[in-house]
Design a protein around this motif. Structure first.
Motif, PDB file in Angstrom:
ATOM      1  N   LYS A 125      -4.638  -9.574  -3.981  1.00  0.00           N
ATOM      2  CA  LYS A 125      -3.199  -9.513  -4.244  1.00  0.00           C
ATOM      3  C   LYS A 125      -2.645  -8.121  -3.973  1.00  0.00           C
ATOM      4  O   LYS A 125      -1.529  -7.970  -3.472  1.00  0.00           O
ATOM      5  CB  LYS A 125      -2.939  -9.914  -5.696  1.00  0.00           C
ATOM      6  CG  LYS A 125      -1.476 -10.030  -6.068  1.00  0.00           C
ATOM      7  CD  LYS A 125      -1.336 -10.473  -7.509  1.00  0.00           C
ATOM      8  CE  LYS A 125      -1.924 -11.854  -7.736  1.00  0.00           C
ATOM      9  NZ  LYS A 125      -1.751 -12.329  -9.120  1.00  0.00           N
ATOM     10  N   MET A 126      -3.438  -7.104  -4.308  1.00  0.00           N
ATOM     11  CA  MET A 126      -3.010  -5.714  -4.114  1.00  0.00           C
ATOM     12  C   MET A 126      -3.349  -5.189  -2.728  1.00  0.00           C
ATOM     13  O   MET A 126      -3.075  -4.034  -2.409  1.00  0.00           O
ATOM     14  CB  MET A 126      -3.672  -4.830  -5.174  1.00  0.00           C
ATOM     15  CG  MET A 126      -3.296  -5.179  -6.596  1.00  0.00           C
ATOM     16  SD  MET A 126      -1.601  -4.738  -7.001  1.00  0.00           S
ATOM     17  CE  MET A 126      -1.718  -2.951  -7.011  1.00  0.00           C
ATOM     18  N   ASP A 127      -3.974  -6.028  -1.893  1.00  0.00           N
ATOM     19  CA  ASP A 127      -4.346  -5.666  -0.530  1.00  0.00           C
ATOM     20  C   ASP A 127      -5.260  -4.434  -0.491  1.00  0.00           C
ATOM     21  O   ASP A 127      -5.095  -3.522   0.314  1.00  0.00           O
ATOM     22  CB  ASP A 127      -3.092  -5.401   0.317  1.00  0.00           C
ATOM     23  CG  ASP A 127      -3.401  -5.335   1.805  1.00  0.00           C
ATOM     24  OD1 ASP A 127      -4.385  -5.957   2.246  1.00  0.00           O
ATOM     25  OD2 ASP A 127      -2.671  -4.623   2.523  1.00  0.00           O
ATOM     26  N   ILE A 128      -6.245  -4.420  -1.404  1.00  0.00           N
ATOM     27  CA  ILE A 128      -7.205  -3.320  -1.423  1.00  0.00           C
ATOM     28  C   ILE A 128      -8.639  -3.834  -1.342  1.00  0.00           C
ATOM     29  O   ILE A 128      -9.579  -3.075  -1.587  1.00  0.00           O
ATOM     30  CB  ILE A 128      -7.038  -2.422  -2.677  1.00  0.00           C
ATOM     31  CG1 ILE A 128      -7.131  -3.266  -3.958  1.00  0.00           C
ATOM     32  CG2 ILE A 128      -5.740  -1.637  -2.626  1.00  0.00           C
ATOM     33  CD1 ILE A 128      -7.090  -2.437  -5.231  1.00  0.00           C
ATOM     34  N   GLU A 129      -8.821  -5.109  -0.972  1.00  0.00           N
ATOM     35  CA  GLU A 129     -10.183  -5.636  -0.889  1.00  0.00           C
ATOM     36  C   GLU A 129     -10.994  -4.931   0.195  1.00  0.00           C
ATOM     37  O   GLU A 129     -12.213  -4.821   0.099  1.00  0.00           O
ATOM     38  CB  GLU A 129     -10.184  -7.153  -0.659  1.00  0.00           C
ATOM     39  CG  GLU A 129      -9.696  -7.607   0.704  1.00  0.00           C
ATOM     40  CD  GLU A 129      -8.209  -7.850   0.752  1.00  0.00           C
ATOM     41  OE1 GLU A 129      -7.762  -8.624   1.621  1.00  0.00           O
ATOM     42  OE2 GLU A 129      -7.488  -7.264  -0.081  1.00  0.00           O
ATOM     43  N   LYS A 130     -10.294  -4.378   1.216  1.00  0.00           N
ATOM     44  CA  LYS A 130     -11.012  -3.659   2.274  1.00  0.00           C
ATOM     45  C   LYS A 130     -11.608  -2.349   1.770  1.00  0.00           C
ATOM     46  O   LYS A 130     -12.479  -1.761   2.421  1.00  0.00           O
ATOM     47  CB  LYS A 130     -10.075  -3.394   3.456  1.00  0.00           C
ATOM     48  CG  LYS A 130      -8.792  -2.661   3.111  1.00  0.00           C
ATOM     49  CD  LYS A 130      -7.896  -2.543   4.336  1.00  0.00           C
ATOM     50  CE  LYS A 130      -6.520  -1.983   4.015  1.00  0.00           C
ATOM     51  NZ  LYS A 130      -5.698  -2.925   3.231  1.00  0.00           N
ATOM     52  N   PHE A 131     -11.127  -1.871   0.622  1.00  0.00           N
ATOM     53  CA  PHE A 131     -11.662  -0.643   0.020  1.00  0.00           C
ATOM     54  C   PHE A 131     -12.668  -0.933  -1.087  1.00  0.00           C
ATOM     55  O   PHE A 131     -13.128  -0.018  -1.767  1.00  0.00           O
ATOM     56  CB  PHE A 131     -10.532   0.196  -0.605  1.00  0.00           C
ATOM     57  CG  PHE A 131      -9.411   0.532   0.335  1.00  0.00           C
ATOM     58  CD1 PHE A 131      -9.664   0.986   1.615  1.00  0.00           C
ATOM     59  CD2 PHE A 131      -8.093   0.396  -0.081  1.00  0.00           C
ATOM     60  CE1 PHE A 131      -8.623   1.297   2.484  1.00  0.00           C
ATOM     61  CE2 PHE A 131      -7.048   0.711   0.772  1.00  0.00           C
ATOM     62  CZ  PHE A 131      -7.310   1.163   2.061  1.00  0.00           C
TER      63      PHE A 131
END
Length: 254
Positions: free
Chosen positions: A124-130
């Motif tokens: 949801k926060m678009d930080i799964e790549k981190f």
């Protein structure tokens, strides 16, 4: 959902009153900005609300129940706190940092449900790549998103943010505030945020509360609160206040 702050008084010593008889309320889906000069007690008030600091007097009422004396773990299930500085975070993968938000709910160890909630928030926060990157390797804006994600992992009803845009560039300031305002509505949160930039507060807040000399000076809609007279009284500076694109805009005068 409602949160009521009633007659909160706090001082760091008997001779140093920082907050005196502070009372206001915030409702579900409402975004409240807390403003005022340095040293007027904005951070202190946020910490009293979250029971990081214990007020000398007053009550914190949630949905009609007095939670002033509740355990910190129980309060953490209602309120999440995003601190002012993110540079002092310990080295750890982003996913671990966000998972810490589940601690108030965890029963000794993280469950499959805890992991499911955290993975959903990362997306949801678009930080799964981190997710598996050390949080210290992220930019200021990315770290701020991680700390907000950790707060969301608590599944709170109220989120409290202390100057979340203070160390960010213009693009990231706008991005973070759009994110917070969006979460306020989609997650049905009550948001209380301290901020210095009155122009940003006017763009995003439903209500602005201004502190002066230990007390609430004024509280209301941005259109009613952001005036030349109020700014002169609070900050001691001359300004031109106009309405542009539907928002109050403050310009400093020499």
């Amino acid at each position: 959902m409602s949160l009521e702050i009633k007659n909160i008084t706090f001082g760091y010593s008997p001779k140093q009153t920082v907050l005196a008889d502070i009372s206001f309320a915030v409702e579900e889906n409402e975004f409240v900005s807390l403003a005022g000069p340095n040293g007027t007690g904005k951070t202190t008030l946020l910490k009293c609300m979250n029971r990081i600091l214990r007020p000398q007097a007053g009550q914190i009422i949630f949905n009609g129940n007095d939670i002033t004396g509740s355990r910190q773990q129980d309060i953490a299930k209602i309120m999440a706190y995003v601190p002012q500085y993110t540079n002092a975070l310990r080295p750890m993968p982003v996913i671990n940092a966000v998972m810490m938000g589940r601690l108030p709910h965890a029963q000794g160890e993280y469950s499959a449900k805890d992991r499911e909630i955290v993975f959903s928030i990362l997306q949801k926060m678009d930080i799964e790549k981190f997710a598996f990157r050390d949080i210290r390797q992220l930019s200021g804006g990315e770290r701020q998103k991680v700390v907000i994600a950790r707060a969301l992992a608590q599944q709170p009803k109220v989120i409290i943010l202390d100057e979340p845009t203070g160390n960010l560039d213009l693009k990231n300031q706008l991005h973070i505030l759009k994110l917070i305002a969006g979460l306020c509505k989609t997650e049905k949160l009550a948001v209380i945020m301290s901020i210095h930039d009155l122009n940003l507060a006017a763009m995003f807040a439903d209500k602005i509360l201004m502190l002066k000399d230990t007390r609430i000076f004024t509280c209301g809609s941005p259109g009613n609160v952001i005036t030349r007279e109020n700014i002169a009284s609070i900050y001691g500076v001359a300004t031109a206040v106009t309405t542009e694109d539907g928002y109050k805009h403050v310009r400093l005068l020499k």
